[in-house]
Design a protein around this motif. Structure first.
Motif, PDB file in Angstrom:
ATOM      1  N   GLU A   1     -22.556  26.216  42.437  1.00 47.05           N
ATOM      2  CA  GLU A   1     -22.895  25.098  41.540  1.00 47.05           C
ATOM      3  C   GLU A   1     -24.252  25.342  40.900  1.00 47.05           C
ATOM      4  O   GLU A   1     -24.454  25.104  39.713  1.00 47.05           O
ATOM      5  CB  GLU A   1     -22.928  23.775  42.324  1.00 47.05           C
ATOM      6  N   VAL A   2     -25.198  25.830  41.714  1.00 48.77           N
ATOM      7  CA  VAL A   2     -26.535  26.096  41.210  1.00 48.77           C
ATOM      8  C   VAL A   2     -26.484  27.173  40.131  1.00 48.77           C
ATOM      9  O   VAL A   2     -26.999  27.000  39.021  1.00 48.77           O
ATOM     10  CB  VAL A   2     -27.460  26.543  42.368  1.00 48.77           C
ATOM     11  N   THR A   3     -25.829  28.283  40.452  1.00 51.21           N
ATOM     12  CA  THR A   3     -25.778  29.402  39.515  1.00 51.21           C
ATOM     13  C   THR A   3     -25.038  29.026  38.234  1.00 51.21           C
ATOM     14  O   THR A   3     -25.478  29.324  37.125  1.00 51.21           O
ATOM     15  CB  THR A   3     -25.097  30.609  40.188  1.00 51.21           C
ATOM     16  N   HIS A   4     -23.917  28.334  38.405  1.00 48.60           N
ATOM     17  CA  HIS A   4     -23.111  27.931  37.254  1.00 48.60           C
ATOM     18  C   HIS A   4     -23.927  27.057  36.312  1.00 48.60           C
ATOM     19  O   HIS A   4     -23.926  27.246  35.089  1.00 48.60           O
ATOM     20  CB  HIS A   4     -21.877  27.170  37.760  1.00 48.60           C
ATOM     21  N   ASP A   5     -24.638  26.127  36.909  1.00 54.03           N
ATOM     22  CA  ASP A   5     -25.483  25.236  36.134  1.00 54.03           C
ATOM     23  C   ASP A   5     -26.544  26.011  35.358  1.00 54.03           C
ATOM     24  O   ASP A   5     -26.778  25.775  34.173  1.00 54.03           O
ATOM     25  CB  ASP A   5     -26.134  24.266  37.131  1.00 54.03           C
ATOM     26  N   LEU A   6     -27.172  26.969  36.040  1.00 44.09           N
ATOM     27  CA  LEU A   6     -28.210  27.767  35.381  1.00 44.09           C
ATOM     28  C   LEU A   6     -27.610  28.598  34.246  1.00 44.09           C
ATOM     29  O   LEU A   6     -28.209  28.734  33.183  1.00 44.09           O
ATOM     30  CB  LEU A   6     -28.906  28.683  36.398  1.00 44.09           C
ATOM     31  N   ILE A   7     -26.439  29.147  34.488  1.00 44.50           N
ATOM     32  CA  ILE A   7     -25.800  29.949  33.442  1.00 44.50           C
ATOM     33  C   ILE A   7     -25.517  29.073  32.230  1.00 44.50           C
ATOM     34  O   ILE A   7     -25.797  29.442  31.085  1.00 44.50           O
ATOM     35  CB  ILE A   7     -24.487  30.589  33.957  1.00 44.50           C
ATOM     36  N   LYS A   8     -24.978  27.879  32.499  1.00 39.06           N
ATOM     37  CA  LYS A   8     -24.648  26.980  31.386  1.00 39.06           C
ATOM     38  C   LYS A   8     -25.885  26.600  30.584  1.00 39.06           C
ATOM     39  O   LYS A   8     -25.835  26.450  29.371  1.00 39.06           O
ATOM     40  CB  LYS A   8     -23.970  25.709  31.915  1.00 39.06           C
ATOM     41  N   ARG A   9     -26.998  26.459  31.295  1.00 37.19           N
ATOM     42  CA  ARG A   9     -28.231  26.076  30.596  1.00 37.19           C
ATOM     43  C   ARG A   9     -28.937  27.273  29.987  1.00 37.19           C
ATOM     44  O   ARG A   9     -30.005  27.133  29.394  1.00 37.19           O
ATOM     45  CB  ARG A   9     -29.180  25.389  31.585  1.00 37.19           C
ATOM     46  N   GLY A  10     -28.338  28.451  30.128  1.00 38.53           N
ATOM     47  CA  GLY A  10     -28.943  29.652  29.562  1.00 38.53           C
ATOM     48  C   GLY A  10     -30.203  30.098  30.287  1.00 38.53           C
ATOM     49  O   GLY A  10     -31.027  30.817  29.733  1.00 38.53           O
ATOM     50  N   ALA A  11     -30.344  29.683  31.551  1.00 32.49           N
ATOM     51  CA  ALA A  11     -31.572  29.992  32.277  1.00 32.49           C
ATOM     52  C   ALA A  11     -31.533  31.368  32.934  1.00 32.49           C
ATOM     53  O   ALA A  11     -32.533  31.814  33.491  1.00 32.49           O
ATOM     54  CB  ALA A  11     -31.833  28.916  33.326  1.00 32.49           C
ATOM     55  N   LEU A  12     -30.385  32.036  32.900  1.00 39.81           N
ATOM     56  CA  LEU A  12     -30.311  33.369  33.498  1.00 39.81           C
ATOM     57  C   LEU A  12     -29.976  34.368  32.404  1.00 39.81           C
ATOM     58  O   LEU A  12     -29.066  34.142  31.600  1.00 39.81           O
ATOM     59  CB  LEU A  12     -29.214  33.414  34.571  1.00 39.81           C
ATOM     60  N   LYS A  13     -30.693  35.467  32.409  1.00 37.09           N
ATOM     61  CA  LYS A  13     -30.358  36.514  31.452  1.00 37.09           C
ATOM     62  C   LYS A  13     -29.364  37.456  32.131  1.00 37.09           C
ATOM     63  O   LYS A  13     -29.663  38.002  33.194  1.00 37.09           O
ATOM     64  CB  LYS A  13     -31.634  37.260  31.051  1.00 37.09           C
ATOM     65  N   LEU A  14     -28.201  37.606  31.520  1.00 41.38           N
ATOM     66  CA  LEU A  14     -27.137  38.360  32.178  1.00 41.38           C
ATOM     67  C   LEU A  14     -26.642  39.498  31.310  1.00 41.38           C
ATOM     68  O   LEU A  14     -26.545  39.362  30.087  1.00 41.38           O
ATOM     69  CB  LEU A  14     -25.954  37.427  32.485  1.00 41.38           C
ATOM     70  N   ASP A  15     -26.311  40.584  31.964  1.00 38.45           N
ATOM     71  CA  ASP A  15     -25.728  41.716  31.244  1.00 38.45           C
ATOM     72  C   ASP A  15     -24.410  42.092  31.916  1.00 38.45           C
ATOM     73  O   ASP A  15     -24.397  42.904  32.843  1.00 38.45           O
ATOM     74  CB  ASP A  15     -26.706  42.891  31.273  1.00 38.45           C
ATOM     75  N   PRO A  16     -23.325  41.485  31.458  1.00 36.06           N
ATOM     76  CA  PRO A  16     -22.037  41.705  32.142  1.00 36.06           C
ATOM     77  C   PRO A  16     -21.590  43.164  32.142  1.00 36.06           C
ATOM     78  O   PRO A  16     -20.776  43.552  32.981  1.00 36.06           O
ATOM     79  CB  PRO A  16     -21.057  40.808  31.375  1.00 36.06           C
ATOM     80  N   SER A  17     -22.118  43.972  31.240  1.00 33.52           N
ATOM     81  CA  SER A  17     -21.667  45.367  31.207  1.00 33.52           C
ATOM     82  C   SER A  17     -22.081  46.107  32.481  1.00 33.52           C
ATOM     83  O   SER A  17     -21.552  47.173  32.799  1.00 33.52           O
ATOM     84  CB  SER A  17     -22.196  46.073  29.971  1.00 33.52           C
ATOM     85  N   ALA A  18     -23.027  45.522  33.223  1.00 33.29           N
ATOM     86  CA  ALA A  18     -23.417  46.137  34.494  1.00 33.29           C
ATOM     87  C   ALA A  18     -22.240  46.206  35.457  1.00 33.29           C
ATOM     88  O   ALA A  18     -22.241  46.984  36.409  1.00 33.29           O
ATOM     89  CB  ALA A  18     -24.567  45.359  35.118  1.00 33.29           C
ATOM     90  N   ASN A  19     -21.239  45.365  35.243  1.00 35.19           N
ATOM     91  CA  ASN A  19     -20.055  45.380  36.118  1.00 35.19           C
ATOM     92  C   ASN A  19     -18.850  46.015  35.438  1.00 35.19           C
ATOM     93  O   ASN A  19     -17.706  45.796  35.853  1.00 35.19           O
ATOM     94  CB  ASN A  19     -19.720  43.947  36.563  1.00 35.19           C
ATOM     95  N   ASP A  20     -19.098  46.804  34.417  1.00 35.16           N
ATOM     96  CA  ASP A  20     -17.986  47.372  33.662  1.00 35.16           C
ATOM     97  C   ASP A  20     -17.164  48.397  34.438  1.00 35.16           C
ATOM     98  O   ASP A  20     -16.071  48.756  34.035  1.00 35.16           O
ATOM     99  CB  ASP A  20     -18.497  48.005  32.349  1.00 35.16           C
ATOM    100  N   ASP A  21     -17.712  48.851  35.563  1.00 38.87           N
ATOM    101  CA  ASP A  21     -16.944  49.812  36.361  1.00 38.87           C
ATOM    102  C   ASP A  21     -15.862  49.126  37.181  1.00 38.87           C
ATOM    103  O   ASP A  21     -15.120  49.781  37.910  1.00 38.87           O
ATOM    104  CB  ASP A  21     -17.889  50.582  37.287  1.00 38.87           C
ATOM    105  N   MET A  22     -15.760  47.802  37.072  1.00 40.81           N
ATOM    106  CA  MET A  22     -14.779  47.097  37.895  1.00 40.81           C
ATOM    107  C   MET A  22     -13.846  46.254  37.035  1.00 40.81           C
ATOM    108  O   MET A  22     -14.228  45.733  35.998  1.00 40.81           O
ATOM    109  CB  MET A  22     -15.478  46.117  38.846  1.00 40.81           C
ATOM    110  N   VAL A  23     -12.593  46.109  37.522  1.00 41.83           N
ATOM    111  CA  VAL A  23     -11.695  45.081  37.007  1.00 41.83           C
ATOM    112  C   VAL A  23     -11.497  44.117  38.173  1.00 41.83           C
ATOM    113  O   VAL A  23     -11.023  44.521  39.235  1.00 41.83           O
ATOM    114  CB  VAL A  23     -10.347  45.663  36.549  1.00 41.83           C
ATOM    115  N   LEU A  24     -11.864  42.850  37.951  1.00 44.82           N
ATOM    116  CA  LEU A  24     -11.938  41.931  39.074  1.00 44.82           C
ATOM    117  C   LEU A  24     -10.794  40.954  39.149  1.00 44.82           C
ATOM    118  O   LEU A  24     -10.218  40.563  38.143  1.00 44.82           O
ATOM    119  CB  LEU A  24     -13.238  41.139  38.976  1.00 44.82           C
ATOM    120  N   THR A  25     -10.497  40.577  40.378  1.00 44.45           N
ATOM    121  CA  THR A  25      -9.698  39.385  40.581  1.00 44.45           C
ATOM    122  C   THR A  25     -10.461  38.537  41.582  1.00 44.45           C
ATOM    123  O   THR A  25     -11.456  38.981  42.154  1.00 44.45           O
ATOM    124  CB  THR A  25      -8.278  39.735  41.060  1.00 44.45           C
ATOM    125  N   TYR A  26     -10.004  37.291  41.776  1.00 45.32           N
ATOM    126  CA  TYR A  26     -10.772  36.378  42.614  1.00 45.32           C
ATOM    127  C   TYR A  26      -9.853  35.731  43.643  1.00 45.32           C
ATOM    128  O   TYR A  26      -8.781  35.234  43.319  1.00 45.32           O
ATOM    129  CB  TYR A  26     -11.435  35.310  41.743  1.00 45.32           C
TER     130      TYR A  26
END
Ligand code: HEM
Ligand code: HEM
Ligand code: SF4
Ligand code: SF4
Lengths: 497, 248
Positions: free
Chosen positions: A342-367
């Protein structure tokens, strides 16, 4: 690799035919007196255990409406029979949820219903006996209390409630389970499931700080017992050691660092897990929960946040306020407690975290939805938040995400096979077989969509999968923590606090 | 006359057992505390939401629909049929008959077929699917036999032999108004007598059997609880005692 047959994952899952008794040999080690007594249970099987068991059952039906209503209401419609991963993986009919309930119900009927007192044969009622107790011990330790059956039952009958009650009765007669009771004892004595004392905890976290600094060049802090921090983080102790758990812990630290939130762990409440729930003991669950309250008061924090753990989140979300509240000394702006997602999601929504999703490009994920998060709790303010919040986090930090088939995710998710106090080596066969439905679903997305990794937000799921996944031909590094993905993608800045 | 008095007794007894038994169970469910919030989530966060959730369970058997289509089809047919049949039966007990009971008479008649077909389907499933056979006690089969017996004798009367409904109603009304001095005779058709015997048996078994699912469904904590544990505490009385007596 194993002295039992490993089930063959099928392309299209099939419901097996019943094979009575094939898992009757499966039972965990019984707790020795030194593990029983600190929890307030008799050390070994008491002399008049039949009477004690029957009396305890009567006491519990008077304390829990769920138990009373569920024991009466089942119509044997059979809708739940093919919903349990342990039945699907073992074919033992006593692993069908209704049959598992019947092990207790047959005794309830015999002693507490007129029909069972006068016509036991007609309604399937039996006397309390050694065979019954053995069956209880075996099959109530083949239930991970995942609640999947409850979702599909027309009355919501929750076998988890029944197996918790059965375990409480077994504890009351002196036949407890070693794994759970030993661990609860460790929490009382030392503060966490692993029995990791404060100095070792401090050491471990210092090591972690160095490691992160080496990796990133940024000094991210992993503090313990820091008075006046804003957030108390309570996380499963597996996060301090195990792979991939610890990568998740690294991630939480980076999130707090990046958001500029001061936080601390507590050596007193160095455990999010609460095995009191698994053994159905309100008293023990409360005793463990009180440690969180005590730590929050002592450290003077304003918020309590829980790390990635399934049943811990159930206890935290659904019970903590009741067991250890009220938390009126905390900042009322935030729900108590909060989930790290919840904390992280909230921060992401508010743009408070700088993220580079390509850092995980070596993976195809499921949850993998953990059962206790999916079916026994919530995240965010709307129903179903527990499904979309972790997925939105993953999608924000990874470019490749695929869901498993719809009847195996969200509230229909399959248990990892190791929940509910079964994550012990003496139940290896059960754990491997119980993972079958999840493995079948995973295999589908691996084969069809090129999935390479499965993310989870539960310490038990992560430990269970890394251990059993090799039996199904996958690599154990296939399992990742959600906050490990966040950790990879987060672009750190050097904002010294 | 003997028959009339006998059945008068039987029905008074059956009625008392049914009502007292159900009252006892409902009171028990009502007063047993639910110490922790355990709704199966996602669950509604408001009471209105819970009313809708329960409504869908009661009317559509929503969860069953998700889990097993065959059981759902047969089970739903049976219960809807049963509901129609029972509503239609109200005309024996009410004078003057309510308008909506009049209204459903013509098609309510076919409720019997839905009910019987549903029961037959459920029984077939119980016999043919090995998992369901495994969990069935003799009482589970007998319950279906009993309901089929009631339905079959009822349908026989409706469609084949017919009985003197005017006389039957007079008998029932004299029972209901305790008009014992002026007790009207019960028509002696064997099929009717059989129908009534089975119905009395059903009434007597109701509070002692799995038919308790009908009141039970309203009390199931996993379905009837609001999802709000972070906002509110839910201390059961016995748990509150632990708290004040134990640590702190
Ligand atoms: C509140 C009203 C009721 C609800 C919501 C309800 C719901 C259900 C559901 C969902 C099932 C499982 C599916 C099935 O097997 O049909 C069931 C089974 C059953 N119900 Fe009900 N029911 C209600 C009232 C009744 C009543 C009044 C009777 C009795 C005359 C009854 C008799 C049965 C029987 C005998 C079964 C088991 C059928 C089998 O053997 O498979 N129900 N009910
Ligand atoms: C005291 C209670 C009852 C009485 C006096 C009674 C009487 C009757 C009578 C006289 C009929 C024939 C109707 C006609 O000729 O049109 C009938 C039909 C029928 N009864 Fe009952 N009955 C009772 C309770 C029940 C119950 C509890 C059930 C179901 C569980 C049931 C199921 C049926 C069915 C399926 C029919 C045929 C369809 C219909 O006419 O609606 N009866 N009943
Ligand atoms: S709670 Fe889960 S493990 Fe237990 S019987 Fe139900 S489906 Fe099986
Ligand atoms: S789905 Fe519910 S009512 Fe049906 S057999 Fe299973 S526990 Fe009983």
């Amino acid at each position: 690799m194993a002295d039992f047959e490993i089930p063959e994952p099928k392309e299209i899952p099939v419901i097996p035919r019943v094979q009575p008794g094939v898992m009757s040999h499966s039972a965990p080690f019984v707790a020795k007196p030194n593990f029983q007594e600190p929890l307030g249970f008799p050390g070994e099987l008491v002399d008049n255990w039949e009477d004690v068991a029957v009396k305890k059952l009567g006491e519990l039906t008077g304390k829990y409406r769920s138990l009373q209503v569920y024991l009466d209401s089942c119509v044997k419609c059979g809708a739940c029979t093919d919903k349990c991963h342990y039945y699907l993986g073992t074919s033992d009919p006593k692993n069908m949820p209704v049959a598992r309930q019947d092990l207790l119900r047959q005794v309830y009927r015999r002693y507490y219903t007129l029909a069972g007192q006068y016509f036991p044969k007609l309604v399937g009622a039996v006397d309390m006996s050694k065979e019954v107790l053995d069956d209880w011990y075996s099959y109530y330790h083949q239930c991970s209390q995942c609640r999947r059956c409850s979702v599909f039952c027309p009355y919501g009958i929750d076998t988890a409630e029944i197996s918790m009650a059965a375990r409480e009765i077994m504890d009351a007669v002196g036949q407890g389970q070693k794994y759970c009771n030993e661990i609860i004892g460790k929490v009382y004595k030392i503060g966490n499931n692993l029995g990791l004392p404060e100095p070792a905890l401090v050491d471990t976290l210092e090591g972690l700080e160095e490691e992160v600094e080496e990796d990133t060049g940024v000094k991210v802090r992993y503090p313990v017992d820091e008075k006046g921090a804003e957030v108390l983080l309570v996380t499963p102790s597996a996060d301090f050691f195990a792979e991939p758990h610890v990568d998740g812990l690294i991630g939480y630290g980076k999130v707090f660092h990046q958001a500029g939130i001061s936080w601390t762990l507590s050596s007193h409440a160095s455990e999010a897990a609460n095995f009191g729930m698994f053994i159905g003991s309100y008293e023990n669950m409360q005793r463990v929960s009180m440690r969180v309250r005590e730590a929050a008061l002592e450290l003077g924090v304003k918020r309590i946040v829980f790390g990635e753990c399934g049943h811990a989140w159930r206890v935290a979300y659904s019970f903590l306020n009741t067991l250890a509240g009220p938390f009126d000394f905390l900042d009322p702006k935030y729900p108590v407690p909060q989930h790290i997602c919840e904390v992280t999601h909230d921060l992401i929504k508010r743009g408070a975290l700088k993220l580079d999703p390509s850092a995980n490009d070596d993976m195809v994920l499921t949850y993998h939805d953990s059962c206790n998060v999916a079916r026994a709790s919530r995240m965010g303010d709307s129903p179903g938040g527990q499904f979309f919040i972790p997925r939105e986090i993953i999608k924000a930090v990874c470019n490749n995400f695929v869901d498993m088939p719809p009847d195996t995710i969200h509230d229909a998710t399959y248990c990892c096979g190791g929940g509910g106090g079964l994550l012990t080596d003496d139940l290896m066969e059960l754990r491997v077989k119980g993972a079958l439905p999840r493995m079948e679903a995973l295999k589908q997305v691996v084969d069809n969509d090129g999935v390479t990794h499965m993310a989870a937000i539960c310490a038990i799921c992560k430990s269970q999968f890394t251990k059993v996944i090799p039996y199904y031909g996958f690599g154990m590094d296939m399992i990742v923590s959600v906050h490990q993905l966040v950790s990879n993608a987060i672009v750190l800045a050097n904002n010294e606090q | 006359m003997f028959l009339t008095v006998l059945y008068a007794f039987i029905f008074y007894a059956a009625f008392i057992i049914l009502v007292a038994g159900l009252a006892f169970k409902i009171r028990q469910y009502w007063t047993t505390p639910a110490p922790l919030k355990i709704p199966t989530t996602p669950a509604p966060t408001t009471t209105t939401g819970v009313v809708f959730r329960m409504g869908r369970e009661l009317v559509f058997f929503e969860s069953l629909f998700r889990s097993s289509k065959w059981t759902w089809i047969f089970g739903w047919m049976f219960h809807i049929g049963l509901f129609l049949v029972l509503a239609r039966h109200l005309r024996y007990f009410i004078e003057p008959v309510w308008w909506w009971v009049e209204l459903i008479q013509p098609f309510g008649k076919y409720g019997a077929f839905a009910m019987l077909a549903g029961l037959a389907g459920l029984w077939a499933r119980r016999l043919l699917v090995d998992r369901v056979r495994y969990i069935s006690a003799p009482s589970d089969h007998l319950m279906l036999a009993l309901l089929i017996g009631i339905g079959a004798t009822g349908a026989l009367m409706t469609y084949v032999t017919h009985t003197d409904i005017i006389a039957l109603k007079a008998f029932l009304l004299s029972l209901m108004y305790f008009d014992w001095l002026n007790m009207q005779p019960l028509p002696g058709d064997p099929i009717l007598v059989l129908h009534l015997t089975l119905v009395a048996a059903l009434m007597i078994i109701f509070p002692f059997s799995k038919l308790l699912h009908a009141p039970g469904v309203f009390f199931s904590p996993s379905r009837n609880q609001v999802d709000n544990p972070r906002e509110r505490r839910h201390l059961a009385p016995w748990a509150a005692k632990l708290e004040s007596g134990g640590q702190q």
